[in-house]
Enzyme design. Sequence first.
Site, short mmCIF file in Angstrom:
data_model
loop_
_atom_site.label_atom_id
_atom_site.label_comp_id
_atom_site.label_asym_id
_atom_site.label_seq_id
_atom_site.Cartn_x
_atom_site.Cartn_y
_atom_site.Cartn_z
N PRO A 106 0.83 -1.21 0.00
CA PRO A 106 0.00 0.00 0.00
C PRO A 106 0.87 1.26 0.00
CG PRO A 106 -0.71 -1.56 1.70
CD PRO A 106 0.60 -2.05 1.18
N GLY A 133 2.73 4.53 1.14
CA GLY A 133 3.23 5.02 2.41
C GLY A 133 3.87 3.99 3.30
N THR A 134 4.04 2.76 2.83
CA THR A 134 4.58 1.71 3.69
C THR A 134 6.10 1.65 3.68
OG1 THR A 134 4.18 0.18 1.87
CG2 THR A 134 2.54 0.23 3.62
N GLY A 135 6.76 2.44 2.85
CA GLY A 135 8.22 2.52 2.90
C GLY A 135 8.94 1.83 1.78
N GLU A 184 -25.00 9.48 17.19
CA GLU A 184 -23.73 8.97 17.68
C GLU A 184 -23.93 8.08 18.91
OE1 GLU A 184 -21.18 9.24 15.93
OE2 GLU A 184 -22.00 10.71 14.53
N HIS A 210 -24.71 4.58 17.67
CA HIS A 210 -23.50 3.83 17.32
C HIS A 210 -22.82 3.29 18.58
CE1 HIS A 210 -23.50 4.60 13.08
NE2 HIS A 210 -23.38 5.92 13.20
#
Length: 664
Positions: free
Chosen positions: A233, A235-237, A456, A459
Site C-alpha cells: 500500500p 506510504g509503507t516505505g 452517535e 452507534h
Amino acid sequence: MNNNKGFNWFFPILIAAVLLFFFTNMNSDSSSNSLDEEGFFQLLQQGKIQDVMIYKDTEKADVFLTKAAKTELANKQVAKDKSPFSTFDFAPKPDYTLSFGDLQLFLEKFDKIKQENPAIATKRDYGIGKNPMTELLFTAVFWIAIMALFYFVIFRKMMGGGGGGPGGQIFSIGKSRAKLFDEKEKVQVTFKDVAGLEGAKEEVQEVVDFLKNSEKYTKLGGKIPKGVLLVGPPGTGKTLLAKAVAGEAKVPFFSLSGSDFVEMFVGVGASRVRDLFAQAKAKSPAIIFIDEIDAIGRARGKGNFTGGNDERENTLNQLLTEMDGFGTDTNVIVMAATNRADILDKALMRAGRFDRSIYVDLPELHERKEIFNVHLAKIKLDENIDREFLAKQTPGFSGADIANVCNEAALIAARNGHESVNKQDFLDAVDRIIGGLEKKNKAIKPSEKRRVAYHEAGHATISWLVEHAAPLLKVTIVPRGRSLGAAWYLPEERQLTTTEQMYDELCATLGGRAAEQVIFGNISTGALSDLERVTKQAQAMVTIYGLNEKIGNISYYDSSGQSEYNIGKPYSEQTAKIIDEEISKIIATQYQRALQILSANKDKLDALANKLLEKEVIFREDLEEIFGQRAWDPELTEHPVSNTHTPENESPETILGPESNTQI
C-alpha cells in the site's frame, strides 16, 4: 564508453545558408528605386512628393511619396518579395533615391516650381549622409552577435551541452533520465533508518550482500537475481527501502520513475530503456530502481484503443528484452516499486525478470513502535511520552502516516506555545489527521444537534452491547471536517473475520439511523457514509467472501485486476437479482436487530445522548457508568484507557465510515 563523434559541421553550414538567404533578401529589399532630376521634378509638379531628405555631403536625397502616389505606384509595379525582417524596421524607407548635380542649382529649381505651384506641400529637410563602411560594420557586428547567441543558447543545448541534463534536450531526448548515485554522490539512508520492515529488509539485504560478496553465492552455483519488486500500500516505505539499498550497496545506483520513460515522441521510451541499461552495464555491478513501474508495466493488450503502435507497449517490450534476453548476462539488478501489482504484465512478473516479489505490508503494533522511535528522535519530547501507547493509538497507520502524526504533533505543540511535545499534542494530531479540522464555531440548530447526539449515541450503544463490534473509546458531536459528529473505536488487529463479526459490525454501523428512528420516528440524510459502508460490506459478503448461504461458496472477485476491462458481469441476470435480494436482506435484518437492541435499552440511550449533549465529548468511562463493563472484553478491562482525550481508529481511510454523521 567513448561517445565523442567529432564536431558536426552540418548545423553551422545550415545556419550560414539561412543567414545568407536573409542577407540577400534584405539587401535586395533595402535598395530603393533610383530617380534622376528630371523624373523628380515631374513628380514634384504633379504633387506626388510628400517629403525630400537632402544629404549635402553626398549629393543624394531620399524621396518619400504621398499616400495616393504610393498606392498608384504599387498598382503599376509588381511588388518584390520582402524580407522577413522588414517588419522590424525602425524608420520608414524612401520610395526613391535621388542623385543630383550641383546642390545650389537643384535648390533654385525646386523653389521655382513651388512658387509657380503654391498648392504643392512638399517638405524639404537636410541630413547627414550615411557612411557605407559604418553601416557595413554595424551590420556585421549585429549578425555576429545573433549567430553567437544562436550557437551558445540554442545549438549547444540541442547538442546536449546546455543546462537541464542530457536527457532534457531535443537531440538527447532518447537518453536516460535516471539519477546516478555513486561514490561521488552517496545516499545517506541506511537500513538503520528503516524501521518496521524486518522481512522486507532481510530480502533486500541479501541482494546487497550478493553484490558485495558475489563469490559466496556463485561458488555454490547460485545466480544473481535479475529483479526485485516491492509491492504494498502507499506510504509503507517501498521507496525508503530502495534508498537504504542505495546507501548500503556501495555500487552505482540508478534511480528514476516509470513516468520518465513516457514521452509524446514515438520510440523515445524504448530508447531511454536501452540507454539506461547501457549505462548500468558500463558501471556493472549496478542497481536500477524504477519507482511506480506500473506507469509502463501495465498488462499489454488491455484497454488499448490507440492503435497497433502503442508507445507504452514498445517501452515495456524493450524493458522485458533488457531484463532477460540475449546479452543480458551482467551484474545489473533491477528494483521496482508499485502499489498496483495486480495490473502488471505477466511477462514482467515471471521468474528470470522479477525473481522476487516482496510485499511491504502495513506495520503491526511492534513495528509501529519502531517507526515512532525513528521519527520521535528528531522531536523535542515530553518526558512522559509512552511510545507503546502511541503505537496502540494508530492501528492501520502506514509509516508515512506515523511520520505525519509526529510532524503534526510538533506543529500543534508550537501553536499552543508548549516547550515540548506532550501526550495531548499527539492525540490531537491523530484527531486532526483522521477526522479533519475541528470546527467549534460551526452554527448548528439545537434540533439538529440533538439528532446528531442520538445518532452517535446509537452507534456507541450497539457497539458496546454486541460482542464482535470494535470497542468504543470516544464519542463527540463537535463538527470535524465534513462530519457533524464522530465515534472513535479501537478495532481488533485480526487477519480473519467471521460471519458473526461482520454481522455485528453491520449492526453497529446502522445504529445511528436506527437511533433516529426509535427516538424521533423518522430518519435523516446524516447516515450517508453509514449506508455506503454497510452496502459495500454486505456486497463483499455475498459476492467476494462467499459468506451467504443462498449464493454459496462462490466468489466473483478477480485478484488479477483485469475485471475493470470486462464490459459484462461474471454472472447471469438471474444471479444478479438474487445477489441484490441477499444484500438487501442482510442489511434489513441487521437494521431490525439494531432497532430491537435500542428499543430494549432506550433509557440507556437517552442517558448517553443527554450526557453527550451536556459534555459534547464523552469517553469509555462514561459508557461504563451507564452500561457497565463489557463482559466479553477482558483484555480491554485489564488495560483501561484513561479518560483523557484518546481518539483511536482502525485506519485513516475508515474513520468517517460507520461512526460519522455527515450532513448532506
